[in-house]
Design an enzyme around this catalytic site. Structure first.
Site: not given
Length: 350
Positions: A44, A50, A87-89, A127, A145
DNA sequence: AAGACGTGGAA
DNA sequence: TTTCCAAGTCT
């Protein structure tokens, strides 16, 4: 028109559930198999903003390296950040470690089983808390979401633009959530949004909720949900300095824990700003311009990054960062991989 | 509460 | 090339 029914969706899910590495199939759940909460939580976090396609390989890698939350909690920060690279963030990776350590230190190594309990973990918001509570513990929580927002906006023909419509969509979603099989139901609505009720050209002909869909009834399904207009992205400029020592070591630094690419490995350079950058070489060297530039788009700006490259001797002393003989391209965030590739090509030819 | 925070694939 | 957007959270 009658509301869509959870039963109809669950029947559809029993036949069409996606097979995913972190998922227990509806057939298995029916005979009492439950997923590992650690794997649900990890998936999650990775899936926040993503795509499933992007997450799969990272999920396999993480669960191979760290099969349990205790294993992850004991990992080195740099190892986790390096594996998350691309993967980012990246705040997710920092919070992932904090979360794992909190589970071990404050919850005896077991995940909280309630939405409220899960909400106390860093990186877990409304979420994710609902998703883990529903999927891992079969709590009747409502997940909302992007998929669910879209499905609800269409089924109930909500024409208020997002994000203002969020509360209304959440209330509508809650109305449909069943007491039975809440874990399967949560995954079913999201699967419906991801595979049938898609953003563009939804496949209404095969939708289990077609009959109850208010937007479909009047043909506006593809226009919903409405969204507030986005702001234009400004362009920012910067210079990165890529120094390679004679032994192949690269000069890199760990970026500060907060802000863009926080905690990640990167090449030293100027700030990224809308004005022309001031030079700030991190080591004395014969810097040259390799030509070309790195172009990269972040969430809220475009970056045009000029490079300077240099070969430096073994005894070079850097004012910033440290030389890393073991630097791997894979531990760099994407923008830094682009810089690395351009500089590598330039240095080969000299 | 609006903006910060990544990336890659699709149209 | 540009825009959109994908299982959001934090400040």
């Amino acid at each position: 028109m009658r509301d869509p029914s959870a039963d109809d969706l669950l029947t559809w899910y029993d036949r069409h559930a996606r097979v995913l590495p972190w998922r227990v199939s509806p057939a298995d759940r029916r005979v009492g198999v439950m997923p590992d909460p650690y794997r649900v939580w990890l998936s999650e976090i990775m899936l926040q903003q993503t795509t499933v396609a992007a997450v799969k390989a990272y999920f396999e890698r993480f669960t191979t390296l760290w099969p349990t939350v205790a294993g992850l909690a004991a990992a080195q920060d740099a190892a986790v950040m390096g594996e998350w690279a691309g993967l980012g963030y990246y705040a997710r990776a920092r919070n992932l470690l904090k979360g794992a350590r909190a589970v071990v230190a404050e919850h005896g190594g077991r995940f909280p089983e309630t939405r409220d309990g899960l909400l106390t973990l860093p990186g877990v918001g409304p979420y994710t808390a609902s998703a883990v509570a529903a999927i891992a513990f079969d709590r009747p929580e409502t997940v909302v979401d992007g998929n669910v927002e879209r499905v609800m906006a269409r089924v109930f023909r909500v024409e208020t633009p997002l994000p203002a419509a969020k509360g209304e969509l959440t209330a509508l979603a809650a109305r449909l959530t069943p007491r039975e099989r809440p874990g399967d139901y949560a995954q079913a609505v999201m699967d419906l949004g991801a595979t049938v009720c898609t953003p563009r050209s939804p496949a209404c002909g095969i939708c289990p909720w077609m009959e109850g869909c208010r937007a479909r009834a009047v043909g506006v399904q593809a226009e919903l949900p409405l969204k507030a207009a986005k702001k234009a992205k400004p362009v920012r400029f910067g210079i990165a300095y890529l120094a390679r020592r004679e032994d192949g070591a690269w000069l890199v630094e760990t970026r500060p824990d907060r802000g863009l690419l926080g905690g990640m490995t990167g090449f030293p350079g100027t700030e990224w700003d809308e004005a022309a950058p001031k030079h700030a070489p991190p080591v004395e060297a014969e810097w040259r311009d390799p030509g070309g530039e790195v172009r990269h788009t972040f969430t809220h700006f475009h970056l045009a990054l000029a490079l300077r490259v240099a070969e430096v001797p073994l005894d070079a002393m850097a004012e910033r960062g440290a030389f890393r003989p073991d630097l791997r391209r894979s531990e760099l965030p994407t923008v830094m991989r682009k810089a690395f590739d351009l500089a590598s090509r330039a240095l080969v030819q000299s």
